[in-house]
Design an enzyme around this catalytic site. Structure first.
Site, short mmCIF file in Angstrom:
data_model
loop_
_atom_site.label_atom_id
_atom_site.label_comp_id
_atom_site.label_asym_id
_atom_site.label_seq_id
_atom_site.Cartn_x
_atom_site.Cartn_y
_atom_site.Cartn_z
N ASP A 156 -25.99 -6.98 -72.96
CA ASP A 156 -26.64 -7.91 -72.03
C ASP A 156 -25.86 -9.23 -72.08
O ASP A 156 -25.80 -9.89 -73.13
CB ASP A 156 -28.09 -8.13 -72.45
N ASP A 191 -25.25 -7.84 -65.01
CA ASP A 191 -25.08 -8.44 -66.33
C ASP A 191 -25.57 -7.58 -67.50
O ASP A 191 -25.60 -8.06 -68.64
CB ASP A 191 -25.77 -9.80 -66.38
N GLU A 192 -25.94 -6.32 -67.26
CA GLU A 192 -26.36 -5.50 -68.40
C GLU A 192 -26.11 -4.03 -68.12
O GLU A 192 -26.08 -3.59 -66.97
CB GLU A 192 -27.84 -5.74 -68.75
#
Length: 380
Positions: free
Chosen positions: A23, A117-118
């Site tokens: 993350d 983003d993850e």
């Protein structure tokens, strides 16, 4: 009904997987601070300014003032008048996300992105022959830091459920490992709100039943859980024992493409035609970036009173042209049966129920289309 004894062995069986959840830390805001040194150390909020805008991301400096993602931008301004507000630049964030993905691919091909983003990574075996998943995660984070000048946090665990929880444990710029033999002790005191799918409404229902922690769920029998939570009870029973058999799915098929507008001022229904046309064109362009067509068109509205309203239509054949999409979206406007003086704060157009182009019938007639409609009530 699942066998409770066999379920309790779910995280301890031989051949346990090694899952990493990576993350990125305050991703959008961190990219902005990286690219503009004058922003480093300052509270940065990624959001359009305006009465209807919401926060896309907040730097850790901004979070100290209580600013969080999805918060109304006007509230964020009140919490931190000195914050720097920047409009989001998604093309730049996507490019950085692709660079992060390239780092992941050095270590494994089993990558399941959740957003820009993850992502989940299955590193049960890895390309670089690193001896442990912990070392894989550490190496990935180091490469992100050295090559992209950004930080990431990671969770390492036997399954996706636990890995995602673990990635929050040492944020920012840290990692946390849950070993198979540590699972039950780790889960006992965990608040039920950390369980995927447990929102505020379910959490309140659990509190009424005396359930505050995952340990409280663990102590309940499956029949008792079923009395309270119906079909969701089996999932709760499993997660309370650290069981999650869901694999990391690479190249997950996108289920929906949509776009929406939130208005500066509430508008009547007849003023939404131009917005619907523009959104339909935007969605059509986005949906044609892959080799699939959609079978279902969805119109979404949100009233002045925050009631969400959807209308959907599934023609007999997949949508073949932007003109078809626009025509159906406009037709769905006619199926909104609220009073003429009702005002709306948001409109959205979406495509879902995708199929492969090879499976599409040639007949694109909409004459025998069937519609399904439903009204979602305001959240409790």
């Amino acid at each position: 009904m699942p066998d409770p004894e066999s379920m309790q062995e779910g995280v301890r069986t031989p051949g346990t997987r090694k899952i990493v959840h990576v993350d990125m830390d305050a991703f959008y805001a961190s990219v902005e601070q990286r690219d503009d040194p004058t922003l480093r150390g300052r509270p940065v909020v990624v959001a359009w300014k305006g009465l209807r805008s919401v926060v896309c991301a907040a730097s850790y400096e901004a979070r100290r003032f209580g600013i969080r993602s999805a918060m109304p931008a006007v509230r964020a301004e009140r919490l931190c008048p000195g914050a720097v507000f920047l409009p989001p630049d998604f093309s730049r964030y996507k490019a950085v996300s692709q660079a992060v993905r390239a780092i992941f691919e050095r270590h494994t091909d089993a990558i399941e992105p959740l957003s820009l983003d993850e992502a989940y990574l299955d590193v049960t075996t890895n390309k670089t022959a690193l001896p442990t998943a912990t070392l894989v995660a550490k190496t990935i984070r180091q490469q992100i830091r050295e090559e992209l000048h950004l930080t990431a946090s990671a969770g390492i665990a036997p399954n996706k459920f636990l890995a995602k929880i673990a990635s929050d444990w040492r944020k920012p710029n840290g990692q946390f490992v849950i070993q198979p033999h540590e699972v039950q002790n780790f889960l006992q005191a965990l608040p039920v709100g950390r369980i995927p799918g447990v929102g505020k409404v379910t959490e309140a229902r659990m509190a009424q039943a005396g359930i505050k922690t995952v340990g409280d769920i663990y102590a309940m029998s499956l029949p008792t859980l079923q009395e309270h939570f119906g079909s969701y009870s089996v999932r709760l029973y499993e997660l309370a024992r650290g069981i999650d058999h869901n694999p990391v799915v690479s190249n997950r098929v996108r289920k929906q493409v949509s776009a929406e507008d939130t208005f500066a001022e509430d508008l009547p229904l007849n003023a939404l035609v131009g917005h619907v046309r523009r959104l339909a064109e935007k969605v059509w362009k986005a949906s044609n970036s892959n080799a699939r067509r959609a079978k279902t068109i969805v119109l979404k509205l949100k009233t002045r009173e925050f009631t969400s309203l959807t209308r959907s239509l599934t023609p007999r054949t997949a949508i073949a042209t932007c003109e078809d999409l626009t025509a159906i979206a406009l037709r769905l406007l006619d199926r909104v049966d609220l009073p003429a003086d009702q005002l709306y704060r948001l409109v959205g157009v979406g495509l879902s129920n995708f199929e492969a182009k090879d499976d599409i019938a040639q007949d694109s007639s909409l004459a025998e289309a069937e519609a399904s409609e439903f009204l979602l009530q305001p959240p409790a």
